[in-house]
Design a protein around this motif. Structure first.
Motif, PDB file in Angstrom:
ATOM      1  N   ASP A 193     -32.873  41.807  22.650  1.00  0.00           N
ATOM      2  CA  ASP A 193     -31.116  42.918  22.982  1.00  0.00           C
ATOM      3  C   ASP A 193     -31.426  43.436  23.303  1.00  0.00           C
ATOM      4  O   ASP A 193     -30.195  44.112  23.711  1.00  0.00           O
ATOM      5  CB  ASP A 193     -30.519  41.446  21.682  1.00  0.00           C
ATOM      6  CG  ASP A 193     -30.807  42.063  20.311  1.00  0.00           C
ATOM      7  OD1 ASP A 193     -32.068  43.431  20.322  1.00  0.00           O
ATOM      8  OD2 ASP A 193     -30.411  41.947  19.223  1.00  0.00           O
ATOM      9  N   ASP A 194     -32.498  44.761  22.674  1.00  0.00           N
ATOM     10  CA  ASP A 194     -32.587  45.936  22.904  1.00  0.00           C
ATOM     11  C   ASP A 194     -32.695  46.183  24.960  1.00  0.00           C
ATOM     12  O   ASP A 194     -33.366  47.694  25.132  1.00  0.00           O
ATOM     13  CB  ASP A 194     -33.124  46.761  22.250  1.00  0.00           C
ATOM     14  CG  ASP A 194     -34.794  46.693  22.100  1.00  0.00           C
ATOM     15  OD1 ASP A 194     -35.198  45.487  22.789  1.00  0.00           O
ATOM     16  OD2 ASP A 194     -35.205  47.916  21.493  1.00  0.00           O
ATOM     17  N   SER A 195     -32.956  45.283  25.227  1.00  0.00           N
ATOM     18  CA  SER A 195     -33.455  46.513  27.214  1.00  0.00           C
ATOM     19  C   SER A 195     -32.112  46.742  27.484  1.00  0.00           C
ATOM     20  O   SER A 195     -31.084  46.353  27.420  1.00  0.00           O
ATOM     21  CB  SER A 195     -33.698  44.521  27.165  1.00  0.00           C
ATOM     22  OG  SER A 195     -34.681  43.185  26.931  1.00  0.00           O
ATOM     23  N   VAL A 196     -32.435  47.341  28.321  1.00  0.00           N
ATOM     24  CA  VAL A 196     -31.713  47.852  29.343  1.00  0.00           C
ATOM     25  C   VAL A 196     -31.563  47.558  30.233  1.00  0.00           C
ATOM     26  O   VAL A 196     -32.300  46.819  31.066  1.00  0.00           O
ATOM     27  CB  VAL A 196     -32.479  49.604  29.368  1.00  0.00           C
ATOM     28  CG1 VAL A 196     -31.552  50.829  30.639  1.00  0.00           C
ATOM     29  CG2 VAL A 196     -33.056  50.596  28.384  1.00  0.00           C
ATOM     30  N   LEU A 197     -30.185  47.209  30.494  1.00  0.00           N
ATOM     31  CA  LEU A 197     -29.947  46.169  32.043  1.00  0.00           C
ATOM     32  C   LEU A 197     -28.825  47.787  32.893  1.00  0.00           C
ATOM     33  O   LEU A 197     -28.798  48.534  32.617  1.00  0.00           O
ATOM     34  CB  LEU A 197     -28.561  45.997  30.979  1.00  0.00           C
ATOM     35  CG  LEU A 197     -28.309  44.444  30.127  1.00  0.00           C
ATOM     36  CD1 LEU A 197     -27.338  44.422  30.400  1.00  0.00           C
ATOM     37  CD2 LEU A 197     -29.273  43.510  30.406  1.00  0.00           C
ATOM     38  N   VAL A 198     -29.604  47.154  34.071  1.00  0.00           N
ATOM     39  CA  VAL A 198     -29.446  48.031  35.416  1.00  0.00           C
ATOM     40  C   VAL A 198     -28.134  46.956  36.059  1.00  0.00           C
ATOM     41  O   VAL A 198     -28.802  45.697  36.356  1.00  0.00           O
ATOM     42  CB  VAL A 198     -30.490  48.376  36.168  1.00  0.00           C
ATOM     43  CG1 VAL A 198     -30.375  48.721  37.239  1.00  0.00           C
ATOM     44  CG2 VAL A 198     -31.203  49.088  35.476  1.00  0.00           C
TER      45      VAL A 198
END
Length: 383
Positions: A193-198
């Protein structure tokens, strides 16, 4: 008839009616910083010069501190005068996201509690921006640690590739699918859940579906060297996508310091990532007009002028000249002039010839065609 200082004579014909007409947009779009603005008009319909106190009336849940009237909150308005009022919206970072609304109101200076409110203005508060993690600190610490551990472990760490993120819930798009409106992303759910979202915004043909999306393409903003794909958590709908369906492609990236080399990744593909698309919106529609052409009504009878102006979406304030005219007197002046563009719902002032006495008007109408009321108004009935 008495004078009220700077307010001019009181006109008995307008007593009991609202002193102002307030018009403006029905929505205000907030940017990623939770800020936006809108322009409104306050028109004097009292038939006399007045001072108006302009205010913002928040709806339930909205905080008054979010709103600010630009400039002086008190405005002087001449007869049939209109003032433009700009209102800024800046929502606190800790305030909850969601749908809120407000109205712009105006009150006479001598009656501050009698507020005339304009139409409800809706706005959507986006989720607050997450603070960017200072990855450079982690990178520096990781490099220092790698140098201490030694060459063999360093090579193992640099070659280790974490698994790509996995999605359990797709992103969604909210907002009005209309030119000038702002669309916003509700992010999907990813592991970790700490993935960076683009986020990249795309336009698809009207015939496209979520299963048949081969013709969807990135929306390009800017021109020339500044042209680039529309990215970010929000997108303001442009006129170039009218009739097309909108979706957002969300890419989750694992920004793990252990995958960085000395110079960092060359592009997004160097890091573990995965993408998912939102459902497509309905086709984009054009923005409704906010202004209209004022009909030319000079030389027309008063009743016909009122009918034309009302049908075009304008309010009418009438004054009379000293010259005697007909029972349905002609219009001798108007403001704004005919063929000008003016805000829908704003006031058009017209001047007519002064009508003759009531008995004179009765003389040319058959008696059986009249209805006389207690207030001595009359109207023609029958064919």
């Amino acid at each position: 008839m008495s004078s009220g200082g700077d307010f001019g004579p009181v006109d008995p014909a307008v007593v009991g009616g609202p002193p102002f007409a307030v018009a403006g947009p029905s929505t205000v779009a907030l940017d990623g910083a939770r800020a936006g603005s809108g322009s409104f008009t306050v028109s004097n319909v009292t038939g006399r010069p007045v001072r108006a106190r302009v205010m913002v009336v928040p709806s339930a849940g909205a905080d008054a501190s979010w709103f600010q009237v630009v400039g002086e909150s008190e405005r002087s308005l001449p007869v049939a005068g209109t003032a433009t009022v700009d209102v800024t919206v800046k929502v606190a970072e800790k305030a909850p996201a969601g749908a809120f609304s407000f109205a712009v109101g105006a009150a006479l200076e001598e009656a501050p509690d009698q507020v005339v409110s304009g139409p409800t203005v809706a706005f959507q508060v986006p989720e607050p921006k997450k603070r960017k993690f200072p990855w450079w600190i982690v990178i520096v610490a990781a490099v220092a640690l790698l140098l201490l551990i030694g060459g063999g472990i360093t090579i193992w760490l640099l070659m280790r590739t974490p698994a790509a993120p996995t999605m359990s819930q797709a992103p969604t798009v909210s907002g009005t699918v209309q030119v000038g409106a702002e669309l916003a992303v509700a992010p999907g759910v990813w592991d970790p859940d700490d993935s960076v979202l683009v986020h990249t915004w795309q336009a698809c043909p009207d015939a496209a579906t979520d299963e048949d999306d081969a013709e969807c393409a990135d929306i390009i903003v800017g021109t020339g060297e500044d042209a680039a794909s529309a990215r970010g958590p929000t997108y303001v709908v442009g006129a170039d996508v009218v009739g097309m369906r909108i979706r957002v492609v969300e890419t989750a990236v694992r920004v793990d310091p252990e995958t960085f080399g000395e110079d960092g990744p060359d592009d997004l593909s160097d890091l573990p990532n995965a993408s998912a698309s939102s459902a497509m919106t309905d086709p984009v529609v054009a923005a409704p007009p906010t202004t209209a052409e004022v009909p030319p009504v000079e030389t027309l009878p008063y009743s016909q002028a009122v009918s034309l102006l009302s049908a075009a979406g304008f309010q009418v304030v009438r004054t009379t000249s000293d010259e005697i005219g007909e029972c349905d007197p002609d219009v001798v002046d108007q403001s704004p002039d005919g063929f000008e563009q003016a805000p829908i719902g704003s006031v058009v002032g017209i001047t007519t010839l002064h009508p003759p006495e009531l008995l004179t008007c009765i003389g040319w109408i058959q008696k059986d065609d009249l209805v006389i009321t207690n207030d001595w108004f009359f109207e023609q009935v029958g064919p």
